[in-house]
Design a protein around this motif. Structure first.
Motif, mmCIF file in Angstrom:
data_model
loop_
_atom_site.group_PDB
_atom_site.id
_atom_site.type_symbol
_atom_site.label_atom_id
_atom_site.label_comp_id
_atom_site.label_asym_id
_atom_site.label_seq_id
_atom_site.Cartn_x
_atom_site.Cartn_y
_atom_site.Cartn_z
ATOM 1 N N ALA A 91 4.463 -3.291 0.880
ATOM 2 C CA ALA A 91 4.827 -4.690 0.632
ATOM 3 C C ALA A 91 5.118 -4.940 -0.837
ATOM 4 N N GLY A 92 5.188 -3.896 -1.634
ATOM 5 C CA GLY A 92 5.498 -4.081 -3.037
ATOM 6 C C GLY A 92 5.438 -2.783 -3.815
ATOM 7 N N TYR A 93 6.139 -2.750 -4.945
ATOM 8 C CA TYR A 93 6.205 -1.587 -5.818
ATOM 9 C C TYR A 93 6.168 -2.075 -7.265
ATOM 10 N N CYS A 94 5.847 -1.161 -8.189
ATOM 11 C CA CYS A 94 5.795 -1.584 -9.595
ATOM 12 C C CYS A 94 7.188 -1.848 -10.156
ATOM 13 N N MET A 95 8.193 -1.138 -9.649
ATOM 14 C CA MET A 95 9.602 -1.288 -10.028
ATOM 15 C C MET A 95 9.913 -0.782 -11.443
ATOM 16 N N THR A 96 8.959 -0.144 -12.124
ATOM 17 C CA THR A 96 9.217 0.322 -13.485
ATOM 18 C C THR A 96 8.884 1.792 -13.713
ATOM 19 N N CYS A 97 8.244 2.455 -12.758
ATOM 20 C CA CYS A 97 7.872 3.862 -12.951
ATOM 21 C C CYS A 97 9.069 4.773 -12.660
ATOM 22 N N ASP A 98 8.911 6.055 -12.973
ATOM 23 C CA ASP A 98 9.996 7.014 -12.746
ATOM 24 C C ASP A 98 10.378 7.100 -11.277
ATOM 25 N N GLN A 99 9.377 7.009 -10.387
ATOM 26 C CA GLN A 99 9.675 7.104 -8.959
ATOM 27 C C GLN A 99 10.513 5.909 -8.498
ATOM 28 N N CYS A 100 10.151 4.718 -8.936
ATOM 29 C CA CYS A 100 10.936 3.530 -8.569
ATOM 30 C C CYS A 100 12.336 3.598 -9.166
ATOM 31 N N PHE A 101 12.432 3.967 -10.458
ATOM 32 C CA PHE A 101 13.743 4.074 -11.080
ATOM 33 C C PHE A 101 14.591 5.157 -10.421
ATOM 34 N N GLY A 102 13.931 6.180 -9.874
ATOM 35 C CA GLY A 102 14.653 7.260 -9.209
ATOM 36 C C GLY A 102 14.979 6.978 -7.756
ATOM 37 N N LEU A 107 6.937 6.549 -3.271
ATOM 38 C CA LEU A 107 6.060 7.453 -4.006
ATOM 39 C C LEU A 107 5.486 6.813 -5.266
ATOM 40 N N CYS A 108 5.759 5.539 -5.461
ATOM 41 C CA CYS A 108 5.220 4.800 -6.606
ATOM 42 C C CYS A 108 3.694 4.811 -6.536
ATOM 43 N N SER A 109 3.044 5.178 -7.639
ATOM 44 C CA SER A 109 1.580 5.253 -7.638
ATOM 45 C C SER A 109 0.934 3.877 -7.527
ATOM 46 N N ASP A 110 1.699 2.833 -7.805
ATOM 47 C CA ASP A 110 1.184 1.467 -7.685
ATOM 48 C C ASP A 110 1.777 0.733 -6.495
ATOM 49 N N LEU A 278 9.407 30.436 3.697
ATOM 50 C CA LEU A 278 9.140 29.284 4.564
ATOM 51 C C LEU A 278 8.394 28.210 3.788
ATOM 52 N N SER A 279 8.505 26.986 4.257
ATOM 53 C CA SER A 279 7.868 25.856 3.593
ATOM 54 C C SER A 279 7.026 25.066 4.579
ATOM 55 N N VAL A 280 5.942 24.504 4.080
ATOM 56 C CA VAL A 280 5.138 23.533 4.822
ATOM 57 C C VAL A 280 5.070 22.281 3.960
ATOM 58 N N SER A 281 5.347 21.151 4.534
ATOM 59 C CA SER A 281 5.410 19.920 3.756
ATOM 60 C C SER A 281 4.954 18.749 4.604
ATOM 61 N N SER A 282 4.900 17.607 3.954
ATOM 62 C CA SER A 282 4.516 16.374 4.642
ATOM 63 C C SER A 282 5.140 15.209 3.896
ATOM 64 N N SER A 283 5.217 14.071 4.539
ATOM 65 C CA SER A 283 5.772 12.902 3.854
ATOM 66 C C SER A 283 5.279 11.633 4.521
ATOM 67 N N PRO A 284 5.241 10.551 3.738
ATOM 68 C CA PRO A 284 4.974 9.230 4.305
ATOM 69 C C PRO A 284 6.298 8.581 4.688
ATOM 70 N N VAL A 285 6.340 7.267 4.666
ATOM 71 C CA VAL A 285 7.578 6.551 4.958
ATOM 72 C C VAL A 285 8.526 6.648 3.776
ATOM 73 N N GLY A 286 9.728 6.117 3.910
ATOM 74 C CA GLY A 286 10.740 6.258 2.883
ATOM 75 C C GLY A 286 10.912 5.022 2.012
ATOM 76 N N SER A 287 11.894 5.101 1.154
ATOM 77 C CA SER A 287 12.202 4.020 0.223
ATOM 78 C C SER A 287 12.951 2.895 0.941
#
Length: 335
Positions: A91-102, A107-110, A278-287
């Protein structure tokens, strides 16, 4: 000030009871949504049980919200009052971190989960940061769209982030709330799709959802017959499996991607993974951008969850139905 009428639990595994709280003045970048419906995800049940140790009570669950914009802050320019929108896990993001800018807002920590530290969509109104609220395509069925915002997003995101080709072969482990959507999206993507299920009577359903073939995951011989066949395996279950057996089904440079929230450590044999890269990975929801693309894809290819519906005031019956494991395949609460 406005009063929100919701359903909340006051303790872990508690009954969801009528609950009221006050919304203050809307912030400049916020959006209020008049809730029309809200899907129930297994994550709502996990939060109710405090299975992840992060629940704050009183808890108003619900993060697969569909509704109409009720109010917008004076800095929100992409949405208008009356438009039908959806809200998912964040329901919200910081909008200023590298993840948000990217463009990786999820993946925003906030990042602010819709149902952690704030109140969710089992209510008549929910408030969120405008960046997390996505307009629904006009030709998408709003009555069944809610589960796309979490379950649908979870299974769609790997197709994009790993550059899956329409000529790839995908296996889906578990044919439930996530798995049936994974089959639909992967088939519409153009891939050869195989369903792995231990559930009796799910073979025909898996074929109907888009699988080209169905494999009984409790039959070791059947699993060995598809050794080195898959570019991507999507596991949608939240229980421990023989992961090394499934890794043996991957082609060189293949990937096992975990979407179900398995809470026990993975027992993996590294050497076969190393030699075949081979790779093993995981993910949450998207942007939010990926959510928009997912909704457009779903509308274009008629991808929709199979849903069961309960009125909002029967929320405890709906949660018990989810606990029973008999849901086919996602639950939606209607107001």
């Amino acid at each position: 000030m406005s009063t929100v009428h919701a359903y909340a639990a006051s303790k872990a595994n508690g009954v969801l009871k009528p609950f009221e709280y006050q919304l203050g003045a809307i912030g400049p970048q916020e959006v209020d949504i008049a809730v029309e419906s809200c899907g129930i995800c297994h994550s709502d049940l996990s939060m109710l049980e405090n299975a992840w140790g992060m629940t704050q009570f009183p808890l108003v669950p619900g993060h697969e919200v569909i509704g109409k914009v009720k109010a917008v802050g004076n800095q929100v320019s992409h949405l208008s009052v009356g438009e039908r929108v959806g809200l998912g896990w964040h329901a919200g993001y910081c909008m200023t971190c590298d993840q948000c800018f990217g463009g990786h807002h999820n993946l925003c920590s906030d990042a602010q989960p819709t149902i952690a530290g704030r109140h969710g969509g089992f209510a008549d109104t929910v408030r969120a940061h405008g960046a997390s609220v996505v307009k629904l395509p006009d030709d998408l069925n709003a009555k069944t769209a809610g589960p796309l915002f979490c379950g649908g997003m979870a299974v769609f995101d790997p197709l994009m982030q790993f550059g899956i080709s329409p000529t790839d072969s995908i296996g889906v482990i578990g044919i439930g709330g996530l798995g049936h959507l994974a089959l639909k999206f992967a088939r519409a993507w153009g891939c050869h799709v195989t369903a792995f299920t231990s559930g009796e009577g799910k073979e025909q359903a898996a074929l109907d959802f888009g699988a080209h073939e169905v494999i009984n995951s409790r039959a070791p011989c059947a699993i060995k017959d598809v050794t080195s066949r898959f570019d991507l395996l999507l596991s949608t279950v939240n229980v421990t499996l023989d992961w090394n057996s499934y890794i043996g089904l991957l082609k060189p440079r293949g990937r096992l991607h975990l979407l179900g929230a398995v809470t026990t450590p993975l027992d993996l044999n590294l050497i076969p993974m190393m030699f075949s890269q081979l790779s093993v990975s995981s993910s949450p929801v998207g942007s939010p951008a990926t959510i928009r693309k997912m909704l457009e894809f779903a509308a274009r290819h008629d991808v929709a969850p199979v849903t069961e519906h309960f009125p909002m005031d029967k929320v405890n019956d709906a949660m018990e139905h989810l606990r029973s494991g008999k849901t086919r395949y996602r639950i939606v609460l209607d107001r």
